[in-house]
Enzyme design. Structure first.
Site, mmCIF file in Angstrom:
data_model
loop_
_atom_site.group_PDB
_atom_site.id
_atom_site.type_symbol
_atom_site.label_atom_id
_atom_site.label_comp_id
_atom_site.label_asym_id
_atom_site.label_seq_id
_atom_site.Cartn_x
_atom_site.Cartn_y
_atom_site.Cartn_z
ATOM 1 N N GLU A 51 44.585 39.162 35.393
ATOM 2 C CA GLU A 51 44.933 40.513 35.427
ATOM 3 C C GLU A 51 45.984 40.432 36.709
ATOM 4 O O GLU A 51 47.362 40.137 36.557
ATOM 5 C CB GLU A 51 44.061 41.539 35.818
ATOM 6 C CG GLU A 51 42.979 41.780 34.412
ATOM 7 C CD GLU A 51 42.587 42.997 34.395
ATOM 8 O OE1 GLU A 51 43.413 44.251 34.769
ATOM 9 O OE2 GLU A 51 41.495 43.287 34.124
ATOM 10 N N GLU A 64 34.451 44.540 42.687
ATOM 11 C CA GLU A 64 34.893 45.426 41.436
ATOM 12 C C GLU A 64 33.576 46.582 41.136
ATOM 13 O O GLU A 64 34.016 47.700 40.952
ATOM 14 C CB GLU A 64 35.297 44.603 40.242
ATOM 15 C CG GLU A 64 35.667 45.684 39.077
ATOM 16 C CD GLU A 64 36.292 44.715 38.046
ATOM 17 O OE1 GLU A 64 36.094 43.506 37.848
ATOM 18 O OE2 GLU A 64 37.155 45.414 37.316
ATOM 19 N N HIS A 66 37.940 42.945 44.627
ATOM 20 C CA HIS A 66 38.467 44.319 43.939
ATOM 21 C C HIS A 66 38.667 45.227 45.228
ATOM 22 O O HIS A 66 37.575 45.816 45.515
ATOM 23 C CB HIS A 66 37.924 44.767 42.767
ATOM 24 C CG HIS A 66 38.618 44.927 41.560
ATOM 25 N ND1 HIS A 66 39.015 43.851 40.940
ATOM 26 C CD2 HIS A 66 38.986 46.124 40.893
ATOM 27 C CE1 HIS A 66 39.595 44.328 39.723
ATOM 28 N NE2 HIS A 66 39.547 45.598 39.730
HETATM 29 C C1 RAM Z 1 40.690 46.960 35.002
HETATM 30 C C2 RAM Z 1 41.521 46.670 36.201
HETATM 31 C C3 RAM Z 1 41.463 47.767 37.116
HETATM 32 C C4 RAM Z 1 41.294 49.210 36.797
HETATM 33 C C5 RAM Z 1 41.686 49.141 35.017
HETATM 34 C C6 RAM Z 1 41.170 50.570 34.518
HETATM 35 O O1 RAM Z 1 40.825 46.067 34.415
HETATM 36 O O2 RAM Z 1 41.007 45.343 37.099
HETATM 37 O O3 RAM Z 1 40.705 47.807 38.287
HETATM 38 O O4 RAM Z 1 42.350 50.056 37.269
HETATM 39 O O5 RAM Z 1 40.693 48.154 34.435
#
Ligand code: RAM
Length: 919
Positions: A505, A774, A795
């Site tokens: 990403e 995350e 994240h």
């Molecule tokens: C994930 C990304 C991000 C988020 C989106 C919706 O893949 O890492 O953090 O904003 O999804």
């Protein structure tokens, strides 16, 4: 200098009348002169209508500014008396930041010199500041005489890990001869791709992956270097390495885009002024030659770099090299569809070097542990045998069996290879890729040698900004949280704000950015970084006003999400509050309006149909979905109202009364519709009742006055039901502290923040986190990794809490945009016994540092010149307040405004204060 002036003033005092004496008093000069978003003497500057800022010195006798004068000239010797570009004259104002240039129009390449003086509160005048300067870059495409050049890297049809086309890194060179000595040389350069440039064997800069990442179809940033010292009279050679970077790599998820990315190209314009006054230009054109047979075989951001030392071309950037086997290159004209503009923030650099903390070797495989999750590249000094290929892998964490956990890199191979051309210790680092990791694994080295820590150094790379604030406390885990927030920032400010730095990403996800922007502003000097990315946001907006999920938009899916696109209203407003520069509002106002219009277009009776990621990654969702339990329509409607409200506030700040009325009316109407549809007597109706639904309603001001108290009670019930734990995802989490604080529930916020069990901030710390994760449960010692491979360990989104840590735990917040008036209002609570923060505001350094000693509360406050602070000191006000060791009486420096059950409220002028109260 000061003393001399002081001496003169004293002398004058003795012999002259008092009035004459006042005229003679000269005080120390202004400091920290910067232009526009905080640039210090920039070269290749982007802004031909800059603003000027300075700070008053911290000095007894300098409380505030009563007037200033700025002089601007085209050569330094014209200053201060013969300013040919602008003389502001004496302006009677306390404005010392963001003063707009109003002189003669400036143009490409122009050198500009400026200085400032100010008058203090007593009308004493300062000395002139030192002369600062800036030089403009090439401001328009018509300034470019050079052509885009490059080799056809498609014809090889080399495919990468995802069948993406790989453009081999190319080496471009040109020799030229000068018959004269050079007085000054400027290199203007950029790429559709990323580059590294050398002249006569010397690296021109230590920039990492310039020019950086913008919406390339709209705008490519150009870089200016002063290369005067690198140019020789006689023969010279330029060498440029050019790789795919973000421009021609496999960024994003749209496979159909990677199979045919545009070949990388480079543009180069060297402008020379000779000692005899003549000028010359060396341009990228068809006289250059190129090859793809150099040592860097492959460079891919997600997948890594492959290097073969057997293909090294010694001296290829010097005159001593024969390029007759090299190919001629292709040229392409500069057209007007893509704007070439000087970079408007700083390039990425290697900012920190981390030493390996531990090495473990097993069967010819060595694992190096930095004990810190980081972003950048390794610097390798590894013994190898000729012909061996070193394989370099990365991981953020080890699996319990000691193997590399790389499922969360998903398709990103994140692996480098280095083939040795001789026996001995190699020294190498990848150049056009970056990795997110804590561990580096090496195999393929000389196994007769025992791996040692100095084989691998972690080069931490991020946009070149300075850290701007500090936060510390008596609580180890809170300090670790602060450290994790700062590492999240270092790891995800790689030219653009990225969601994560390691998997496939690394994109500018808009919600992540909007929730973290305020916390980032406390910790680092990132105004220019955000202003620059906000320009990309505006450029990425669709014609119908939609703002994409990621910026630059590499997903091209025409999709939007509430709370994501709203980055375009939230970030400018939140930055404005912390910076006070209206330019960020002016620049983004049209984008905001377009986005509100788009919101409106996806509503029925003002109720939103905009969906998508919702309260992303809410923990323990009843529906088991990453999008959490909160209604999408409720979220969409709440953000519609909120964006309309921020657009209204922006209009007001910009003095646009009609627009204010319009957007304020939209806000009110939507809020009303929101309440009618989703609430009854302050209780959520018709959709899932969640913490986030209440948080949105209360934080965004969407409920009528008489129902707010009820709504708060229902929120408290939801929190109690969760055993006083959060149940919030990306959108709800940053609102938790804001709402609980503003409704007087600070004890509860402390409870939630200091929770050790899942879900909480300290939970990840208890599991060993050195960055923000995350997910609230990305990993646990008991259950291992979250089974979903979307599981970044770096994240920054939940690091949004950093804002509250500064503003309320330590207690520094802007009361007026840009900290012209400051609120110092710490809220000391158990388990803390002390907390402290410092922050470099546009006016200078603010400090708030408190400690509880028995029944005493000590507060150290520093208020910078040209500001005032409202200081709230928790106290039993029946007992004395002590200031700097003496009973506080109140004077014109610190004046009592109020004393209430909770403490004293003071109005404090610039200075350094130590208060002691009794609790
Ligand atoms: C994930 C990304 C991000 C988020 C989106 C919706 O893949 O890492 O953090 O904003 O999804």
């Amino acid at each position: 200098m000061n003393l001399k002036y002081f001496g003169c003033a004293l002398f004058a005092c003795v012999f002259l009348s008092f009035t004459a004496c006042k005229e003679q008093v000269t005080i120390a000069e202004a400091q920290k002169l910067t232009i526009s978003e905080g640039f210090e003497n920039p070269l290749g500057f982007y802004d031909k209508t800059p603003s000027f800022s300075w700070q008053l010195p911290v000095l007894e006798g300098v409380l505030s500014q009563s007037a200033y004068q700025i002089v601007v000239a085209s050569t330094p010797d014209l200053l201060p008396d013969n300013a040919d570009l602008w003389d502001s004259g004496k302006q009677m104002t306390d404005q010392s930041v963001w003063v707009k240039y109003e002189g003669k129009p400036l143009e490409s390449r122009q050198k500009v010199y400026w200085q400032v003086k100010y008058w203090n509160q007593d009308e004493d005048v300062s000395q002139w500041s030192t002369v600062n300067h800036f030089e403009l870059g090439l401001l328009s495409n018509s300034d470019w005489k050079a052509k885009w050049i490059g080799l056809d890297t498609k014809k090889e049809k080399l495919l990468g890990s995802q069948e993406n086309i790989i453009h081999r890194p190319q080496y471009l060179r040109k020799g030229f001869e000068l018959s004269n000595d050079v007085a000054s040389a400027r290199l203007y350069i950029t790429a559709k791709g990323v580059f590294d440039v050398s002249i006569n064997g010397e690296d021109v800069s230590d920039d990492v992956m310039p020019p950086g990442y913008t919406p390339y179809k709209e705008r490519i940033e150009t870089i200016t270097y002063d290369v005067t010292d690198l140019i020789e009279s006689g023969q010279n050679t330029i060498g440029v390495e050019l790789a795919a970077g973000w421009h021609s790599g496999r960024l994003g998820w749209k496979k159909e885009l990677w199979v045919d990315t545009e070949t990388p190209k480079m543009i180069f314009q060297l402008e020379l002024t000779m000692k005899d006054g003549s000028t010359e230009m060396i341009l990228s054109d068809d006289t250059w030659k190129g090859t793809t047979n150099g040592p860097t075989r492959i460079s891919e951001i997600y997948d890594g770099e492959t290097y073969d030392a057997n293909l090294e071309m010694p001296n290829w950037t010097t005159n001593n090299f024969d390029d007759k086997t090299w190919e001629s290159i292709n040229t392409f004209p500069v057209t007007n569809d893509i704007r070439l503009e000087p970079k408007r923030h700083t390039t990425v650099k290697t900012k920190i070097e981390l030493a390996t903390q531990e090495v473990v070797e097993k069967g010819g495989v060595a694992v190096f542990d930095f004990q810190q999750n980081m972003v950048g590249v390794p610097l390798l000094k590894v013994p190898m045998k000729k012909g061996q290929t070193l394989k370099i892998r990365f991981a953020e964490k080890l699996s319990p069996d000691g193997t590399f956990y790389i499922e969360n890199y998903r398709s990103a191979q994140s692996t480098n290879y280095y083939t040795a051309s001789k026996d001995g210790v190699i020294e190498w680092m990848p150049k056009f890729t970056f990795h997110g990791f804590q561990y580096v694994e090496l195999s393929g080295y000389d196994t007769s040698k025992t791996p040692s820590k100095d084989w691998v150094t972690g080069l931490v790379q991020y946009s070149d900004f300075e850290e701007n604030g500090t936060f510390t406390s008596s609580h180890e885990k809170l300090n670790q949280l602060q450290s994790n927030i700062v590492w999240g920032l270092r790891g995800n400010f790689f030219d653009i704000p990225t969601d994560c730095p390691q998997r496939d990403e690394r994109m500018g996800w808009t919600a992540d950015a909007q929730v973290f922007a305020p916390a980032s502003m406390f910790n680092a000097d990132v105004y220019k970084f955000w202003a620059s990315w906000m320009q990309s946001v505006g450029e990425s907006q669709y014609d119908n006003g939609a703002v994409p999920w990621v910026v630059p938009d590499v997903l091209f899916n025409n999709k939007v999400s509430a709370g994501w696109g709203d980055a375009c209203t939230i970030i400018p407003w939140k930055i404005y509050l912390r910076i006070g520069d209206k330019k960020i509002l002016e620049e983004n106002f049209e984008t905001m309006k377009g986005w509100v219009k788009y919101h409106e277009s996806v509503t029925k009776n003002y109720i939103s149909k905009m969906g998508f990621f919702a309260d992303w990654l809410q923990p323990l969702p009843e529906n088991g979905d990453n999008r959490g339990d909160t209604s999408k329509s409720l979220i969409g409607t709440a953000f519609f109202a909120h964006s309309a409200n921020l657009t209204a506030k922006t209009a007001k700040a910009l003095g646009k009364t009609e627009a204010f009325e319009k957007y304020n009316a939209i806000y009110k109407t939507v809020a009303n519709a929101f309440e009618n549809k989703f609430f009854e007597n302050g209780k959520v109706k018709g959709v899932a009742e969640t913490q986030t639904s209440y948080l949105l309603a209360l934080a965004f001001g969407l409920l009528s006055e008489e129902h707010k108290a009820n709504a708060k009670q229902h929120l408290l019930e939801k929190i109690a039901e969760a055993d006083n734990h959060l149940r919030t995802g990306f959108l709800g989490t940053p609102l938790l502290s804001e709402v609980l604080d503003s409704t007087g529930e600070i004890d509860l916020m402390y409870k939630i923040l200091f929770n050790e069990t899942y879900p909480s901030w300290f939970y990840s710390i208890n599991q060993g986190a050195t960055t923000i994760w995350e997910r609230w449960n990305s990993y646990s010692k008991k259950d291992g990794f979250n089974p979903q491979n979307m599981n970044s360990l770096n994240h920054y989104a939940y690091g949004a809490i950093g804002e509250w840590m500064y503003e309320r735990i330590a207690g520094i917040a802007p009361l007026e945009a840009g900290y012209k008036t400051i609120r110092i209002a710490p809220v000391p609570k158990e388990p803390l016994t002390s907390a402290a923060a410092s922050l470099n505001t546009p006016y200078g350094k603010v400090v708030s540092s408190w400690e509880i000693k028995g029944s005493k509360f000590e507060l150290h406050v520093v208020v910078p010149p040209n500001t005032t602070a409202k200081v709230t000191i928790p106290a039993n006000t029946a007992k004395d307040l002590v200031l700097n060791g003496e009973a506080f009486k109140g004077d014109n420096r610190a004046e009592l405004l109020n004393s209430s059950a909770s403490g004293f409220e003071l109005l404090v002028q610039p200075g350094d204060y130590k208060f002691t109260s009794q609790l």
